[in-house]
Design an enzyme around this catalytic site. Structure first.
Site, short mmCIF file in Angstrom:
data_model
loop_
_atom_site.label_atom_id
_atom_site.label_comp_id
_atom_site.label_asym_id
_atom_site.label_seq_id
_atom_site.Cartn_x
_atom_site.Cartn_y
_atom_site.Cartn_z
N ARG A 1 -41.82 37.31 7.97
CA ARG A 1 -40.74 37.98 7.21
C ARG A 1 -39.80 36.97 6.59
O ARG A 1 -39.27 37.19 5.50
CB ARG A 1 -39.99 38.95 8.13
CG ARG A 1 -40.74 40.26 8.32
CD ARG A 1 -40.06 41.17 9.32
NE ARG A 1 -40.26 40.69 10.67
CZ ARG A 1 -39.32 40.57 11.60
NH1 ARG A 1 -38.08 40.91 11.32
NH2 ARG A 1 -39.61 40.12 12.81
N HIS B 1 -39.56 42.19 20.40
CA HIS B 1 -39.78 41.57 19.09
C HIS B 1 -40.30 42.65 18.15
O HIS B 1 -41.19 43.42 18.51
CB HIS B 1 -40.81 40.45 19.25
CG HIS B 1 -40.95 39.56 18.06
ND1 HIS B 1 -41.46 40.00 16.86
CD2 HIS B 1 -40.67 38.25 17.88
CE1 HIS B 1 -41.47 38.98 16.00
NE2 HIS B 1 -41.00 37.91 16.59
O1 MEZ Z 1 -37.66 32.51 18.87
C1 MEZ Z 1 -38.62 33.28 18.78
O2 MEZ Z 1 -38.78 34.22 19.57
C2 MEZ Z 1 -39.57 33.13 17.68
C3 MEZ Z 1 -39.39 31.94 16.84
C4 MEZ Z 1 -40.51 34.05 17.49
C5 MEZ Z 1 -41.29 34.22 16.27
O3 MEZ Z 1 -41.20 35.29 15.69
O4 MEZ Z 1 -42.00 33.31 15.86
#
Ligand code: MEZ
Length: 556
Positions: A359, A339
């Protein structure tokens, strides 16, 4: 209590950089209002960026799987070590007993055994129990302890007029570099609206306008606004209603603190139960079941490539190990999701999530000069690679005195765009959490760097949640094929519900036509150990791991 200055928590070395971000906010907002932005990358630029900077493309850190149905695949070395490992000592002891007694006697019997108590497991258990079969949910920690509960930003569903499941399908396929299984993706996107209605019927509270219409937002790589959220605690709210529903149903037994450490099979090669290892103490619990459903989640706590993780402590790839030893193939596990925005500062939160919803509502990613360097809503893998490049090749990262590096996520810009109160309203969870620590998200940016977030691939499944092994079903992050090589935001919560429900229904139907085995044993494991032996592999560890070997929580 709030500190005297919004910046007092930041190390001295960072304060001037924070002030620069604050000073440039007005002009960045003006640019945004004029429609000036960093443009999304072309397909070929994306590819080149990923090749050079995404951790999936690193040569080091991989190993070749040398046994089993996916033999020959190059996978993260931490995962290969678990797949090449020997069973846990408890299982080795039971193997001898199973051999001499023609199977293992049951401590507990059921129609459907669901392994895992997160979102997919709960959804499956609910649907199976509603179909009239007895269900045991065995969970490593407590019911609900899972990545689901930590999901923040939302769930993608194409339910607005300007959207359609077909549009959603194209986004998923494109985001996953056209490597997803189209049948699984079709199942995912077409079931979305019904799943949303189900959640509402269960009482889930979504963000809505006063008219009652659901609010929808953009996520990275989505062509339409289709992200439905409950503030920034979407997974928590989702688990609340699933757990409530589960508690209302007859016929479900929850066994907490009892991770599965091996599947049981019969002579014909059908999955007929599992060995659970009770925590603490490690006593075995032998469960016989007519159908078994794996919903064990992902592998973030293996810290691939040395990355921190946003995952809960149980995310140690257990389901992959269990299924693979039983002969079920795996797919796409060379691709993991980092992420883009894990926490870098405050350091005690390293790796935890700063939701993409920041974002989605306009927070910008800025380098140490206060410049925006990437379109904020690229697909996740692209944004991640851009941050890594900015901090490595371009040397534009913000360095912490203690050694960490990151880029700014300018969260306060959200209030400037949407009006005062937007941050508190849209991010009630993180707003309070950070305020408690002395960081006011309305005033200061946070430092972010990619964090290991999701296992894109996993166990190969059919659209009904079945696997190659009769009697074995799987759903959620443990499976592969839905997201291909890169998942888009908000599709994990949808997946656990769509495929949790499908697998629960299919397992219940299978169980209705099956009998409990009289010879539930470990024949598949003996065959796997022979393969390891034949390949000259001498395991140095045992698996599944159950818990990461650090901190106050230790594996037994
Ligand atoms: O689906 C995901 O991983 C998600 C919604 C993560 C996030 O950034 O909140």
């Amino acid at each position: 209590m709030m500190p005297s200055s919004p910046l007092s928590l930041f190390p001295e070395a960072l304060r001037e950089s924070v002030r620069m971000v604050q000073r440039s906010r007005e002009s960045r907002l003006a640019k945004r209002q004029r429609g000036e932005r960093v443009e999304p990358l072309s397909l070929s630029d994306r590819r080149a960026l990923l090749r050079e900077f995404h951790p999936d493309h690193r040569e080091e850190g991989r190993a070749q799987l040398r046994v089993g149905p996916s033999q020959g695949s190059w996978l993260p070395e931490e995962l290969v070590a678990l797949l090449h490992a020997r069973p846990r000592p408890l299982v080795m002891d039971l193997m001898e007993r199973a051999r001499t007694h023609g199977g293992l006697a049951a401590s507990l019997t059921t129609d459907v055994l669901v392994i895992g108590g997160g979102g997919a497991g709960c959804a499956a258990a609910i649907v199976a129990a509603e179909a009239g079969v007895r269900v045991v949910v065995a969970t490593k920690l407590r019911l609900g302890d899972s990545n689901t509960v930590m999901a923040e930003g939302g769930i993608q569903v194409a339910d607005h007029e300007c959207d359609s499941p077909a549009q959603h399908f194209l986004d998923v396929m494109g985001g996953g570099h056209f490597s997803s299984d189209p049948d699984l993706v079709e199942a995912l996107v077409t079931a979305g609206p019904a799943v949303l209605r189900w959640l509402e019927e269960l009482g889930m509270l979504f963000d809505k306008y006063p008219t009652g219409r659901m609010k929808v937002r953009h996520g990275g790589g989505t062509s339409r606004q289709r992200l439905h959220a409950a503030g920034d605690v979407t997974g928590l709210e989702l688990m609340r209603v699933l757990k409530d529903r589960l508690a209302c149903l007859d016929g479900i037994t929850v066994v907490p603190f009892a991770p599965a450490v091996e599947l049981l099979t019969d002579e014909s090669g059908r999955a007929v139960g599992a060995i659970l290892e009770q925590l603490p103490g490690g006593r075995p619990l032998i469960v016989h079941a007519k159908a078994v459903l794996l919903a064990t989640g992902g592998l973030g706590r293996l810290h691939l490539n040395g990355f921190p993780t946003s995952n809960h402590h149980g995310a140690t790839a257990d389901g992959l190990v269990l299924a693979y030893r039983a002969g079920v193939p795996l797919r796409d596990l060379q691709n993991c999701q980092y992420h883009p925005t894990g926490v870098v500062f405050p350091e005690k939160l390293t790796g935890l999530l700063l939701t993409e919803k920041f974002r989605g509502l306009g927070a910008q990613l800025l380098n140490r000069h206060g410049d925006e360097f990437v379109f904020g809503l690229e697909p996740r893998d692209v944004t991640t690679a851009a941050i890594i490049r900015e901090c490595s090749e371009f040397e534009n990262g913000v360095h912490l005195p203690g050694g960490g590096v990151g880029v700014w996520l300018d969260i306060p810009l959200i209030d400037w765009i949407h009006g005062r109160g937007a941050i508190e309203r849209e991010f009630p969870g993180r707003f309070k959490e950070y305020l408690h620590m002395g960081l006011d998200l309305r005033q200061v940016p946070l430092l972010a760097y990619p964090t290991l977030h999701y296992q894109n691939g996993g166990v190969v499944i059919f659209p009904n949640g079945g696997t190659d092994m009769p009697g074995l079903f799987a759903a959620g992050e443990v499976t592969g094929g839905v997201h291909g090589r890169n998942r888009l935001m908000g599709n994990a919560l949808l997946e656990i519900l769509v495929f949790g429900r499908r697998a629960g229904a299919a397992a219940a139907a299978f169980a209705k036509g099956a009998k409990l085995a009289v010879d539930a044993g470990l024949g598949h494991l003996e065959a796997y150990l022979e393969q390891l032996d034949g390949a000259g592999i001498q395991p140095v560890q045992s698996s599944p791991r159950l818990l990461p070997a650090y901190g106050t929580v230790r594996p037994v």
